[in-house]
Write a protein that holds these residues in place. Structure first.
Motif, PDB file in Angstrom:
ATOM      1  N   GLN A  96       0.841  -1.199   0.000  1.00 50.69           N
ATOM      2  CA  GLN A  96       0.000   0.000   0.000  1.00 50.69           C
ATOM      3  C   GLN A  96       0.880   1.254   0.000  1.00 50.69           C
ATOM      4  N   GLY A  97       1.913   1.216   0.838  1.00 54.67           N
ATOM      5  CA  GLY A  97       2.844   2.348   0.888  1.00 54.67           C
ATOM      6  C   GLY A  97       3.620   2.508  -0.406  1.00 54.67           C
ATOM      7  N   GLU A  98       4.114   1.394  -0.943  1.00 53.17           N
ATOM      8  CA  GLU A  98       4.875   1.457  -2.208  1.00 53.17           C
ATOM      9  C   GLU A  98       4.004   2.037  -3.322  1.00 53.17           C
ATOM     10  N   ALA A  99       2.751   1.567  -3.386  1.00 55.02           N
ATOM     11  CA  ALA A  99       1.844   2.037  -4.446  1.00 55.02           C
ATOM     12  C   ALA A  99       1.577   3.525  -4.286  1.00 55.02           C
ATOM     13  N   HIS A 100       1.394   3.940  -3.064  1.00 51.93           N
ATOM     14  CA  HIS A 100       1.138   5.355  -2.780  1.00 51.93           C
ATOM     15  C   HIS A 100       2.278   6.210  -3.332  1.00 51.93           C
ATOM     16  N   ARG A 101       3.502   5.816  -3.013  1.00 53.79           N
ATOM     17  CA  ARG A 101       4.661   6.601  -3.462  1.00 53.79           C
ATOM     18  C   ARG A 101       4.805   6.544  -4.986  1.00 53.79           C
ATOM     19  N   ALA A 102       4.579   5.363  -5.550  1.00 56.85           N
ATOM     20  CA  ALA A 102       4.774   5.219  -7.004  1.00 56.85           C
ATOM     21  C   ALA A 102       3.741   6.028  -7.787  1.00 56.85           C
ATOM     22  N   ALA A 160      -2.510  12.810  -9.046  1.00 58.91           N
ATOM     23  CA  ALA A 160      -3.057  11.639  -8.354  1.00 58.91           C
ATOM     24  C   ALA A 160      -3.490  11.957  -6.932  1.00 58.91           C
ATOM     25  N   THR A 161      -4.633  11.419  -6.527  1.00 57.95           N
ATOM     26  CA  THR A 161      -4.994  11.345  -5.109  1.00 57.95           C
ATOM     27  C   THR A 161      -5.126   9.866  -4.774  1.00 57.95           C
ATOM     28  N   VAL A 162      -4.691   9.508  -3.575  1.00 54.36           N
ATOM     29  CA  VAL A 162      -4.704   8.088  -3.200  1.00 54.36           C
ATOM     30  C   VAL A 162      -5.550   7.900  -1.947  1.00 54.36           C
ATOM     31  N   GLY A 163      -6.421   6.920  -2.024  1.00 54.38           N
ATOM     32  CA  GLY A 163      -7.260   6.579  -0.877  1.00 54.38           C
ATOM     33  C   GLY A 163      -7.315   5.078  -0.707  1.00 54.38           C
ATOM     34  N   SER A 164      -8.487   4.564  -0.401  1.00 51.72           N
ATOM     35  CA  SER A 164      -8.584   3.151  -0.042  1.00 51.72           C
ATOM     36  C   SER A 164      -9.945   2.588  -0.387  1.00 51.72           C
ATOM     37  N   ALA A 165     -10.061   1.285  -0.295  1.00 49.60           N
ATOM     38  CA  ALA A 165     -11.350   0.592  -0.463  1.00 49.60           C
ATOM     39  C   ALA A 165     -11.384  -0.543   0.561  1.00 49.60           C
ATOM     40  N   TYR A 166     -11.397  -0.151   1.829  1.00 54.29           N
ATOM     41  CA  TYR A 166     -11.344  -1.125   2.921  1.00 54.29           C
ATOM     42  C   TYR A 166     -12.723  -1.731   3.181  1.00 54.29           C
ATOM     43  N   GLU A 167     -12.720  -2.981   3.599  1.00 51.01           N
ATOM     44  CA  GLU A 167     -13.944  -3.575   4.112  1.00 51.01           C
ATOM     45  C   GLU A 167     -14.138  -3.083   5.533  1.00 51.01           C
ATOM     46  N   MET A 168     -15.327  -2.715   5.886  1.00 48.66           N
ATOM     47  CA  MET A 168     -15.576  -2.365   7.284  1.00 48.66           C
ATOM     48  C   MET A 168     -16.995  -2.762   7.640  1.00 48.66           C
ATOM     49  N   ALA A 169     -17.165  -3.200   8.869  1.00 46.81           N
ATOM     50  CA  ALA A 169     -18.503  -3.401   9.408  1.00 46.81           C
ATOM     51  C   ALA A 169     -18.430  -3.051  10.878  1.00 46.81           C
ATOM     52  N   PRO A 170     -19.349  -2.255  11.359  1.00 47.81           N
ATOM     53  CA  PRO A 170     -19.288  -1.924  12.770  1.00 47.81           C
ATOM     54  C   PRO A 170     -19.513  -3.180  13.589  1.00 47.81           C
ATOM     55  N   PRO A 230       0.033   8.541   3.795  1.00 54.65           N
ATOM     56  CA  PRO A 230      -1.092   9.372   4.252  1.00 54.65           C
ATOM     57  C   PRO A 230      -2.157   9.517   3.159  1.00 54.65           C
ATOM     58  N   LEU A 231      -3.331   9.025   3.445  1.00 48.94           N
ATOM     59  CA  LEU A 231      -4.377   8.984   2.411  1.00 48.94           C
ATOM     60  C   LEU A 231      -4.985  10.367   2.208  1.00 48.94           C
ATOM     61  N   ASP A 232      -5.318  10.667   0.964  1.00 49.32           N
ATOM     62  CA  ASP A 232      -5.973  11.941   0.655  1.00 49.32           C
ATOM     63  C   ASP A 232      -7.452  11.896   1.022  1.00 49.32           C
ATOM     64  N   TRP A 233      -7.999  10.709   1.059  1.00 49.15           N
ATOM     65  CA  TRP A 233      -9.409  10.502   1.428  1.00 49.15           C
ATOM     66  C   TRP A 233      -9.511   9.049   1.864  1.00 49.15           C
ATOM     67  N   VAL A 234     -10.517   8.743   2.651  1.00 43.67           N
ATOM     68  CA  VAL A 234     -10.646   7.395   3.184  1.00 43.67           C
ATOM     69  C   VAL A 234     -11.874   6.730   2.557  1.00 43.67           C
ATOM     70  N   GLY A 235     -11.638   5.605   1.887  1.00 39.71           N
ATOM     71  CA  GLY A 235     -12.739   4.877   1.253  1.00 39.71           C
ATOM     72  C   GLY A 235     -12.989   3.567   1.969  1.00 39.71           C
ATOM     73  N   PHE A 236     -14.257   3.245   2.203  1.00 44.87           N
ATOM     74  CA  PHE A 236     -14.577   1.942   2.799  1.00 44.87           C
ATOM     75  C   PHE A 236     -15.983   1.497   2.411  1.00 44.87           C
ATOM     76  N   HIS A 237     -16.208   0.187   2.573  1.00 44.00           N
ATOM     77  CA  HIS A 237     -17.492  -0.426   2.220  1.00 44.00           C
ATOM     78  C   HIS A 237     -18.389  -0.529   3.452  1.00 44.00           C
ATOM     79  N   TYR A 238     -19.678  -0.592   3.214  1.00 41.56           N
ATOM     80  CA  TYR A 238     -20.597  -0.997   4.289  1.00 41.56           C
ATOM     81  C   TYR A 238     -21.666  -1.959   3.749  1.00 41.56           C
ATOM     82  N   TYR A 239     -21.753  -3.127   4.362  1.00 40.90           N
ATOM     83  CA  TYR A 239     -22.823  -4.077   4.042  1.00 40.90           C
ATOM     84  C   TYR A 239     -23.658  -4.435   5.267  1.00 40.90           C
ATOM     85  N   THR A 240     -22.976  -4.856   6.340  1.00 40.78           N
ATOM     86  CA  THR A 240     -23.724  -5.290   7.521  1.00 40.78           C
ATOM     87  C   THR A 240     -22.831  -5.179   8.744  1.00 40.78           C
ATOM     88  N   ARG A 241     -23.231  -5.766   9.858  1.00 41.65           N
ATOM     89  CA  ARG A 241     -22.505  -5.565  11.121  1.00 41.65           C
ATOM     90  C   ARG A 241     -22.080  -6.897  11.722  1.00 41.65           C
TER      91      ARG A 241
END
Ligand code: FCB
Length: 514
Positions: free
Chosen positions: A244-250, A258-268, A328-339
């Motif tokens: 993730q860090g290598e990709a960010h720098r590259a 470029a802006t770099v963020g994420s696509a993390y899975e998350m569920a509360p 350091p992410l420019d924005w934070v991306g994540f999913h929501y499906y359930t808990r």
């Protein structure tokens, strides 16, 4: 529940936040008549989204493209998996899927028709580097270049996930993600993408659901490469965080825009009881499943996901890695499906000797899910279930978005995936329309909870519904349908579902009662 169901349910729900602020499972049931967990109509009617809010959908290369061996593409671990007998429900593959490699112009036109402003798509690494290393295959680059141009022409923002699970098989043959060298290879690949597309694409996320890549692939054995070793899982997690860090720098080095963020899975995750132990277990769940890679990116460290000290030696952590993890992410991306509902297993003995014990959802095995995090995580069935088996719990969206906003200094947030699997089909008596009222209701309630989080100050910029059209749903093959558009896999005919028509109106009006 068998392992396949376990995998699918976990995929769409693989995480949890320590939101033990006192609300119990029963507390949100408003009245006896109401569906447990449902959101009142008055809240839905009040929901507003700001002008310029980016409505979109999310897709992934292997689930949509087909063309698995065209134009110089190499084999991926998903090709290998689906071509192995007994792995996928119904024995199907993504060889053709939605044939989007050839039909993307039509699909982008449909997205435009639905007033979409953002399209999250992924690039297949083995189309770009057939063995994961070396000079790019220009036919692959050209394909995505045309794809990005078509989006821009339709007035849709291209949003690129660099990796949505289709690792070149040649890199798995070199040891896969537990092999630290993959961090460097991934950085090179990311640089190639940004060099060729970065003049037009400004939205980049290295990985879709990095925890699932590591845990489901290397500990649970539920996804390719189907390994069952906890130390491989920990090594893979560390390589992914480094990558993730290598990709960010590259990407930043190759493209000024470029802006770099994420696509993390998350569920509360909600602590099962108010006990200190269960609350600590829910906190470990949140640390491991939701913010492990976010902490690494933002602070160059891992959160307290483990009972005791983090097993840095098993992970292959080297002195100085904290600098490499930083991205350091420019924005934070994540999913929501359930808990999830989480309880403690730290005092029990882990008995399965290092192999996966099958407890992401069943949660009844001695010792909990694994010997390091020691919790049990279950998906409650208080609310109704979708046809894909996930509990409908709209409130989770509010809880998750407000927690991430609070813990990470109110970042710009993009919802990278959110959606539901229902099996509604074209109805002959309705002129072939697809009356998927449950999906419309699911989105209304979940989006109303998102609007409420925004009204409370969360800086959410975009929402990507999973997904544009019914596609290949991993181990479940074609037996689950998450699309706003119905795909007839016999002839590739697309039919916009009623939910798709509704979502198009929402995108135009920035409100839900349309
Ligand atoms: C998520 C995956 C996505 C899709 C949905 C239903 O976990 O990122 O590819 O399969 O689940």
């Amino acid at each position: 529940m068998n392992r396949r169901q376990f995998a699918t349910r976990s995929l769409a729900a693989v995480a949890g936040a320590a939101l033990h602020s006192g609300f119990g499972i029963a507390a949100v049931i408003h009245s006896a008549e109401q569906v447990p967990g449902s959101i009142a109509d008055s809240v839905i009617q009040k929901a507003r989204f700001p002008e310029g809010f980016l409505w979109g959908t999310a897709t992934a290369s292997y689930q949509n493209e087909g063309a698995w061996n065209e134009d110089g593409k190499g084999e991926s671990i998903w090709d290998r998996f689906t071509h192995t007998t007994g792995k996928v429900r119904g024995g199907v593959t993504g060889d053709v899927a939605c044939d989007q490699y050839h039909r993307y112009a039509q699909d982008i036109a449909l997205a435009k028709q639905l007033n979409q402003k953002s399209q999250r798509f992924s690039i297949s690494w083995p189309r770009i580097q057939p063995t994961g290393i070396g000079a790019p295959n220009m036919k692959g680059i050209d394909h995505y270049s045309r794809f990005v141009d078509a989006l821009l022409e339709a007035g849709i923002r291209p949003w690129c996930t660099m990796y949505h699970w289709d690792l070149p098989q040649a890199l798995e043959d070199k040891g896969g993600w537990p092999n630290r060298d993959l961090a460097g290879y991934f950085g090179e690949y990311a640089g190639i993408l940004a060099k060729h597309l970065g003049d037009r694409c400004t939205m980049w996320a290295p990985f879709n659901m990095p925890w699932a890549i590591a845990f489901m692939g290397y500990a649970a054995g539920a996804l390719p490469p189907c390994r069952t070793s906890f130390s491989d899982f920990l090594k893979a997690a560390h390589t992914l965080a480094l990558a993730q860090g290598e990709a960010h720098r590259a990407v930043k080095a190759a493209s000024a825009k470029a802006t770099v963020g994420s696509a993390y899975e998350m569920a509360p995750a909600y602590a099962k009881t108010d006990s200190e132990d269960d609350r600590a277990a829910a906190a470990r769940y949140h640390a491991m499943n939701n913010v492990f890679f976010l902490e690494a990116a933002m602070h160059g460290r891992y959160p307290k996901a483990f009972v005791g000290e983090p097993p840095l030696d098993v992970m292959g952590y080297k002195a100085g890695d904290e600098k490499l993890l930083l991205a350091p992410l420019d924005w934070v991306g994540f999913h929501y499906y359930t808990r999830r509902v989480v309880s403690d297993a730290s005092k029990e003995k882990f008995q399965s000797g290092g192999a996966f014990s099958g407890v992401e959802i069943e949660s009844n095995s001695p010792g909990g899910r694994d010997p390091y995090t020691r919790f049990r995580a279950g998906m409650p069935t208080v609310g109704p279930l979708t046809d894909a088996g996930l509990e409908v719990w709209p409130r989770g969206m509010y809880d998750l978005v407000t927690k991430i906003s609070k813990d990470y200094n109110n970042p710009i947030i993009e919802i990278t995936e959110s959606g539901c699997g229902y099996l509604d089909e074209p109805d002959g008596e309705l002129g072939g329309r697809v009356p998927d009222v449950r999906r419309i209701q699911w989105f209304k309630e979940t989006l109303a909870e998102l609007a409420r989080a925004m009204a409370d100050g969360a800086k959410v910029r975009a929402f990507h519904a999973w997904t544009l059209l019914d596609n290949f749903q991993w181990g479940e093959g074609y037996t689950e349908r998450y699309g706003l558009i119905y795909t007839d896999f016999r002839n590739q005919k697309r039919t916009i579902k009623n939910s798709g028509l509704w979502y198009g109106r929402v995108a135009a009006a920035n409100r839900l009662d349309v």
